[in-house]
Scaffold this motif. Structure first.
Motif, PDB file in Angstrom:
ATOM      1  N   ASP A 167       0.824  -1.192   0.000  1.00  0.00           N
ATOM      2  CA  ASP A 167       0.000   0.000   0.000  1.00  0.00           C
ATOM      3  C   ASP A 167       0.863   1.248   0.000  1.00  0.00           C
ATOM      4  O   ASP A 167       0.521   2.260  -0.578  1.00  0.00           O
ATOM      5  CB  ASP A 167      -0.936   0.004   1.220  1.00  0.00           C
ATOM      6  CG  ASP A 167      -1.958  -1.117   1.139  1.00  0.00           C
ATOM      7  OD1 ASP A 167      -2.293  -1.529   0.019  1.00  0.00           O
ATOM      8  OD2 ASP A 167      -2.405  -1.594   2.194  1.00  0.00           O
ATOM      9  N   LEU A 168       2.022   1.182   0.690  1.00  0.00           N
ATOM     10  CA  LEU A 168       2.937   2.318   0.696  1.00  0.00           C
ATOM     11  C   LEU A 168       3.453   2.561  -0.711  1.00  0.00           C
ATOM     12  O   LEU A 168       3.535   3.682  -1.177  1.00  0.00           O
ATOM     13  CB  LEU A 168       4.103   2.070   1.649  1.00  0.00           C
ATOM     14  CG  LEU A 168       5.134   3.206   1.739  1.00  0.00           C
ATOM     15  CD1 LEU A 168       5.490   3.478   3.189  1.00  0.00           C
ATOM     16  CD2 LEU A 168       6.394   2.847   0.983  1.00  0.00           C
TER      17      LEU A 168
ATOM     18  N   VAL B 257      -3.671  -1.184 -15.947  1.00  0.00           N
ATOM     19  CA  VAL B 257      -2.892  -0.010 -15.531  1.00  0.00           C
ATOM     20  C   VAL B 257      -3.229   0.375 -14.089  1.00  0.00           C
ATOM     21  O   VAL B 257      -2.343   0.733 -13.303  1.00  0.00           O
ATOM     22  CB  VAL B 257      -3.141   1.170 -16.489  1.00  0.00           C
ATOM     23  CG1 VAL B 257      -2.523   2.457 -15.939  1.00  0.00           C
ATOM     24  CG2 VAL B 257      -2.559   0.862 -17.866  1.00  0.00           C
ATOM     25  N   ASP B 258      -4.496   0.297 -13.721  1.00  0.00           N
ATOM     26  CA  ASP B 258      -4.891   0.596 -12.333  1.00  0.00           C
ATOM     27  C   ASP B 258      -4.188  -0.344 -11.361  1.00  0.00           C
ATOM     28  O   ASP B 258      -3.721   0.069 -10.296  1.00  0.00           O
ATOM     29  CB  ASP B 258      -6.410   0.473 -12.180  1.00  0.00           C
ATOM     30  CG  ASP B 258      -7.166   1.608 -12.852  1.00  0.00           C
ATOM     31  OD1 ASP B 258      -6.525   2.628 -13.185  1.00  0.00           O
ATOM     32  OD2 ASP B 258      -8.385   1.469 -13.067  1.00  0.00           O
ATOM     33  N   SER B 259      -4.111  -1.616 -11.733  1.00  0.00           N
ATOM     34  CA  SER B 259      -3.416  -2.588 -10.886  1.00  0.00           C
ATOM     35  C   SER B 259      -1.922  -2.282 -10.828  1.00  0.00           C
ATOM     36  O   SER B 259      -1.292  -2.367  -9.767  1.00  0.00           O
ATOM     37  CB  SER B 259      -3.644  -4.004 -11.417  1.00  0.00           C
ATOM     38  OG  SER B 259      -2.934  -4.960 -10.661  1.00  0.00           O
ATOM     39  N   TYR B 260      -1.340  -1.919 -11.965  1.00  0.00           N
ATOM     40  CA  TYR B 260       0.093  -1.570 -12.014  1.00  0.00           C
ATOM     41  C   TYR B 260       0.399  -0.387 -11.108  1.00  0.00           C
ATOM     42  O   TYR B 260       1.422  -0.363 -10.412  1.00  0.00           O
ATOM     43  CB  TYR B 260       0.468  -1.257 -13.457  1.00  0.00           C
ATOM     44  CG  TYR B 260       1.807  -0.582 -13.624  1.00  0.00           C
ATOM     45  CD1 TYR B 260       2.985  -1.200 -13.230  1.00  0.00           C
ATOM     46  CD2 TYR B 260       1.896   0.692 -14.197  1.00  0.00           C
ATOM     47  CE1 TYR B 260       4.217  -0.579 -13.396  1.00  0.00           C
ATOM     48  CE2 TYR B 260       3.112   1.319 -14.371  1.00  0.00           C
ATOM     49  CZ  TYR B 260       4.272   0.680 -13.963  1.00  0.00           C
ATOM     50  OH  TYR B 260       5.485   1.306 -14.113  1.00  0.00           O
ATOM     51  N   LYS B 261      -0.475   0.598 -11.074  1.00  0.00           N
ATOM     52  CA  LYS B 261      -0.244   1.769 -10.224  1.00  0.00           C
ATOM     53  C   LYS B 261      -0.366   1.406  -8.745  1.00  0.00           C
ATOM     54  O   LYS B 261       0.257   2.032  -7.889  1.00  0.00           O
ATOM     55  CB  LYS B 261      -1.235   2.876 -10.587  1.00  0.00           C
ATOM     56  CG  LYS B 261      -0.984   3.460 -11.971  1.00  0.00           C
ATOM     57  CD  LYS B 261      -2.083   4.415 -12.389  1.00  0.00           C
ATOM     58  CE  LYS B 261      -2.015   5.713 -11.602  1.00  0.00           C
ATOM     59  NZ  LYS B 261      -3.011   6.680 -12.082  1.00  0.00           N
ATOM     60  N   ARG B 262      -1.143   0.381  -8.453  1.00  0.00           N
ATOM     61  CA  ARG B 262      -1.264  -0.070  -7.072  1.00  0.00           C
ATOM     62  C   ARG B 262      -0.125  -1.012  -6.693  1.00  0.00           C
ATOM     63  O   ARG B 262       0.403  -0.963  -5.587  1.00  0.00           O
ATOM     64  CB  ARG B 262      -2.607  -0.774  -6.876  1.00  0.00           C
ATOM     65  CG  ARG B 262      -2.853  -1.169  -5.422  1.00  0.00           C
ATOM     66  CD  ARG B 262      -4.173  -1.902  -5.263  1.00  0.00           C
ATOM     67  NE  ARG B 262      -4.353  -2.330  -3.884  1.00  0.00           N
ATOM     68  CZ  ARG B 262      -5.185  -3.268  -3.488  1.00  0.00           C
ATOM     69  NH1 ARG B 262      -5.933  -3.886  -4.384  1.00  0.00           N
ATOM     70  NH2 ARG B 262      -5.277  -3.596  -2.228  1.00  0.00           N
ATOM     71  N   PHE B 263       0.264  -1.884  -7.632  1.00  0.00           N
ATOM     72  CA  PHE B 263       1.337  -2.854  -7.388  1.00  0.00           C
ATOM     73  C   PHE B 263       2.387  -2.711  -8.503  1.00  0.00           C
ATOM     74  O   PHE B 263       2.452  -3.535  -9.405  1.00  0.00           O
ATOM     75  CB  PHE B 263       0.786  -4.286  -7.369  1.00  0.00           C
ATOM     76  CG  PHE B 263      -0.309  -4.501  -6.371  1.00  0.00           C
ATOM     77  CD1 PHE B 263      -0.034  -4.574  -5.022  1.00  0.00           C
ATOM     78  CD2 PHE B 263      -1.626  -4.619  -6.784  1.00  0.00           C
ATOM     79  CE1 PHE B 263      -1.043  -4.761  -4.088  1.00  0.00           C
ATOM     80  CE2 PHE B 263      -2.646  -4.810  -5.865  1.00  0.00           C
ATOM     81  CZ  PHE B 263      -2.349  -4.875  -4.515  1.00  0.00           C
ATOM     82  N   PRO B 264       3.211  -1.659  -8.437  1.00  0.00           N
ATOM     83  CA  PRO B 264       4.109  -1.357  -9.570  1.00  0.00           C
ATOM     84  C   PRO B 264       5.253  -2.334  -9.745  1.00  0.00           C
ATOM     85  O   PRO B 264       5.965  -2.250 -10.727  1.00  0.00           O
ATOM     86  CB  PRO B 264       4.634   0.040  -9.224  1.00  0.00           C
ATOM     87  CG  PRO B 264       4.509   0.132  -7.737  1.00  0.00           C
ATOM     88  CD  PRO B 264       3.288  -0.642  -7.383  1.00  0.00           C
TER      89      PRO B 264
ATOM     90  N   LYS C  69     -10.083 -16.026  -7.726  1.00  0.00           N
ATOM     91  CA  LYS C  69     -10.959 -14.852  -7.634  1.00  0.00           C
ATOM     92  C   LYS C  69     -10.429 -13.787  -6.678  1.00  0.00           C
ATOM     93  O   LYS C  69     -11.067 -12.748  -6.500  1.00  0.00           O
ATOM     94  CB  LYS C  69     -12.352 -15.290  -7.157  1.00  0.00           C
ATOM     95  CG  LYS C  69     -13.023 -16.362  -8.012  1.00  0.00           C
ATOM     96  CD  LYS C  69     -13.317 -15.873  -9.407  1.00  0.00           C
ATOM     97  CE  LYS C  69     -14.208 -16.838 -10.170  1.00  0.00           C
ATOM     98  NZ  LYS C  69     -13.568 -18.144 -10.419  1.00  0.00           N
ATOM     99  N   ASP C  70      -9.290 -14.036  -6.033  1.00  0.00           N
ATOM    100  CA  ASP C  70      -8.790 -13.115  -5.003  1.00  0.00           C
ATOM    101  C   ASP C  70      -8.058 -11.947  -5.656  1.00  0.00           C
ATOM    102  O   ASP C  70      -6.861 -12.009  -5.939  1.00  0.00           O
ATOM    103  CB  ASP C  70      -7.847 -13.846  -4.036  1.00  0.00           C
ATOM    104  CG  ASP C  70      -8.550 -14.998  -3.333  1.00  0.00           C
ATOM    105  OD1 ASP C  70      -9.635 -14.758  -2.790  1.00  0.00           O
ATOM    106  OD2 ASP C  70      -8.013 -16.119  -3.353  1.00  0.00           O
ATOM    107  N   VAL C  71      -8.774 -10.846  -5.886  1.00  0.00           N
ATOM    108  CA  VAL C  71      -8.201  -9.665  -6.525  1.00  0.00           C
ATOM    109  C   VAL C  71      -7.261  -8.943  -5.558  1.00  0.00           C
ATOM    110  O   VAL C  71      -7.549  -8.802  -4.380  1.00  0.00           O
ATOM    111  CB  VAL C  71      -9.321  -8.706  -6.981  1.00  0.00           C
ATOM    112  CG1 VAL C  71      -8.741  -7.435  -7.603  1.00  0.00           C
ATOM    113  CG2 VAL C  71     -10.255  -9.401  -7.944  1.00  0.00           C
ATOM    114  N   GLY C  72      -6.114  -8.493  -6.079  1.00  0.00           N
ATOM    115  CA  GLY C  72      -5.240  -7.640  -5.288  1.00  0.00           C
ATOM    116  C   GLY C  72      -4.402  -8.339  -4.251  1.00  0.00           C
ATOM    117  O   GLY C  72      -4.040  -7.734  -3.242  1.00  0.00           O
ATOM    118  N   VAL C  73      -4.052  -9.620  -4.457  1.00  0.00           N
ATOM    119  CA  VAL C  73      -3.212 -10.357  -3.507  1.00  0.00           C
ATOM    120  C   VAL C  73      -1.973 -10.858  -4.253  1.00  0.00           C
ATOM    121  O   VAL C  73      -1.984 -11.941  -4.834  1.00  0.00           O
ATOM    122  CB  VAL C  73      -3.964 -11.549  -2.876  1.00  0.00           C
ATOM    123  CG1 VAL C  73      -3.089 -12.212  -1.814  1.00  0.00           C
ATOM    124  CG2 VAL C  73      -5.279 -11.087  -2.261  1.00  0.00           C
TER     125      VAL C  73
END
Length: 661
Positions: free
Chosen positions: A313-314, A431-438, A468-472
């Motif tokens: 998250d940082l 791209v949204d995911s890349y900006k969250r997890f670059p 199905k676990d988004v963002g892990v």
């Protein structure tokens, strides 16, 4: 304190020569690598007319490390090693279990170590210099102890850091970048004052508290650009940074980073240890410019310990103000599908995300007459700024990434298949995911790798399909290309482009090859968004690699070859299978934690909605509205009841309501 100076290269005066910019680092054996990289960044960005003398205060540094510093010497750029023996006075100041070493306390004695200098710039080893430092040396510090940059974060503590130290300063500065007035330092005997405070004063940080207190705010506060701290950039919003540091003319955090003279990588998660921390890619670029030739093996935070997962998250917060990056959408095709690939390309050109370019890679061997062998519907779509066709050697499915990543190394590459019509939000989701997890590979279709009890990779048919676990993010996940995959720049090892081994080991399984490369570089995969149905082009599946790889077991045979060759690539203990085993166990914890957080968030939203509804229902406007609409609502209800249930049932319900029965 005993010391001696070891000079390397042509002599540069250690006096107040106005033409020489004197910079000092403090280093022990543990910090040699980052210090060498930091010095390399100074040299990479110096003006041709600037002359530097870099002083490295060292204690117990090996001969091999000294040779690295010697290799940094160039014309107009000299490195001096200053050997310093640990003194009993400084040893008494040591704080156990603090990530700042005792070597930082040598800052206290810098003025005495360089008696012939009146001005000198101190830098921590965890910095990157992006511009020539001449403008920083131009600040007049004749009436103060130092020129420094404020550290915003300690001023938000409760109580603030200055309140904890019982001082009434207007700000608290970071000691990682200090332009020091050594003359005034010596005149006021700050060395002993700093030591005295360090031994008997209030201390929370190794040297920083003592410097803030003893300097008595006799400092100049520099613009933020001279010490852009990643901890501060990640913690605060752009608006908060602009207000506190009085920054003007910027619209994003990215602009602050780009304008920075010095970037300070001052979280405890360093870019030489982890690949998924702020500015890790930029640091690695200077690492490759340095004289260090050892391969760099970095971890990712979700593999270090579960508690540090929040640092993703940082990373994301640090990129929150960044503009949308330009991306390359790359795909390949072959003669059997070339007639319909224009449908895929058209869907890519119609994406809602505008900052993109689409490239179709075709093998010269398969289309010997070039564009003459291609359908007009495809050729007519070409536009140099939006869609181009490029020719290459045949590497089967590997063509989609192999050439694009090498030709455009600084751009995120999105790979797609040639038999799908993509939803118009596909690129935006990635791209949204890349900006969250670059520092992770983001994908829209992901499988979880299963292991046997013997910690071997289970057959492909037993893997957990389409999780199905988004963002892990996890090493235990394998991205599949059919729905789209985004690869951040510089994230894969050089071995990725070993054409001979691709052809020998898995010419038909690009997903498995890239997964192996991700394991080598500790790069996790993350599901970017909830999976959606795949819209295949009609009749495109008559010839498809997945039939051979998945249904007939070719994936297992190719994976067996890859594991056999690469399992011990990073060491006999740190094997790829061991990394997978650790990640598989951890993934369950992370996914469970993620789902719990989601449930808590939804539950909180439901409670808030109920609270708002209750407040609305008790308001006079709601009551008056309900009264006005009472009769029309009852009439509409009666009509609906009559239509659905007939007259007899409607009369009975009306009687019950009026309590006539």
């Amino acid at each position: 304190m005993a010391y001696n100076v070891r000079k390397a290269g042509s002599a540069v005066k250690s006096s107040n020569d106005g033409g020489v910019l004197h910079v000092v680092f403090i280093c022990d054996e543990n910090y040699v690598m980052p210090t060498v990289v930091a010095i390399s960044s100074i040299y990479a960005n110096k003006k041709a007319e600037s002359t530097y003398c870099i002083h490295v205060i060292c204690s117990d540094v090996s001969e091999n490390s000294r040779r690295l510093f010697d290799e940094l010497n160039h014309d107009g750029f000299q490195v001096q090693i200053v050997d310093v023996q640990q003194s009993k006075e400084l040893e008494e100041c040591k704080i156990r279990n603090l990530h700042v070493s005792t070597a930082a306390l040598y800052k206290f004695n810098i003025a005495n170590l360089f008696p012939d200098l009146d001005k000198l710039l101190y830098l921590d080893g965890d910095i990157l210099v992006q511009q020539d430092l001449e403008s920083l040396f131009a600040f007049d510090i004749s009436q103060v102890y130092a020129a420094v940059v404020k550290d915003y974060k300690p001023m938000t503590y409760s109580p603030t850091q200055v309140e904890k130290l019982k001082i009434k300063h207007s700000a608290y500065f970071n000691s990682g970048v200090m332009l020091l007035n050594l003359k005034k330092f010596r005149e006021d005997d700050l060395f002993h004052k700093l030591l005295e405070y360090r031994l008997h004063g209030i201390n929370f940080f190794m040297d920083q508290d003592a410097l803030n207190v003893v300097f008595q705010e006799k400092v100049i506060y520099l613009p933020l650009y001279y010490n852009v701290m990643t901890s501060v950039m990640g913690f605060f919003t752009l608006e908060e940074l602009v207000s506190y540091y009085e920054v003007t003319g910027v619209q994003s955090k990215k602009e602050i980073y780009e304008k920075a003279s010095i970037v300070h990588l001052c979280t405890k998660y360093k870019p030489w240890k982890y690949s998924n921390v702020p500015f890790a890619d930029e640091w690695y670029r200077y690492y490759k410019l340095s004289p260090i030739r050892d391969p760099l093996c970095r971890d990712v935070l979700d593999q270090a310990e579960f508690q540090t997962f929040k640092e993703f998250d940082l990373s994301a917060k640090g990129m929150a103000g960044f503009e949308d990056p330009e991306v390359i959408v790359s795909l390949t095709s072959f003669p059997a599908r070339i007639a319909s690939v224009h449908m895929t390309v058209q869907s890519l050109l119609e994406q809602t995300y505008s900052s993109k370019r689409v490239i179709l890679w075709l093998a010269k061997e398969q289309f010997p007459h070039g564009e003459k062998d291609l359908p007009q519907q495809l050729v007519s779509l070409q536009n140099k700024d939006r869609f181009t066709i490029e020719w290459c050697d045949d590497l089967r499915p590997h063509k989609k990434y192999f050439y694009a990543m090498q030709k455009y190394p600084d751009v995120p590459i999105i790979t797609v298949d040639d038999d799908v019509i993509y939803q118009d939000t596909m690129v935006q989701q990635l791209v949204d995911s890349y900006k969250r997890f670059p520092y992770a590979v983001s994908a829209l279709r992901v499988h979880r790798i299963r292991l046997t009890e013997e910690k071997e990779i289970a057959p492909y048919k037993f893997w957990e399909r389409e999780i199905k676990d988004v963002g892990v993010p996890s090493l235990a996940l394998c991205a599949t290309g059919v729905s789209g995959i985004l690869y951040p720049p510089h994230i894969l090892p050089a071995e990725t482009f070993n054409k001979a081994r691709i052809q020998e080991f898995c010419l038909n399984a690009d997903d498995l090859w890239l997964k192996t490369m991700e394991l080598i570089n500790h790069v996790p995969v993350v599901l970017a968004a909830s999976p959606s149905a795949i819209n295949y082009i009609p009749d495109s599946q008559e010839i498809a690699l997945w039939k051979e790889n998945d249904k007939k077991g070719a994936n297992d045979s190719q994976l067996e070859v890859l594991v056999s060759f690469y399992n011990n690539w990073c060491g006999t203990k740190d094997t790829l299978l061991n990394r997978l085993a650790l990640s598989t166990n951890m993934y369950r914890q992370l996914a469970s934690s993620y789902n719990r957080r989601n449930c808590m968030r939804i539950e909180k939203q439901v409670k808030q909605c109920k609270k708002e509804m209750k407040a609305l229902e008790s308001s006079w406007s709601y009551r008056i509205g309900r009264a006005i609409t009472f009769l029309p609502r009852k009439i509409r209800g009666g009509i609906r009841c009559y239509k659905e249930n007939g007259m007899r049932y409607t009369i009975i319900r009306l009687a019950q309501k009026l309590k006539l029965r």
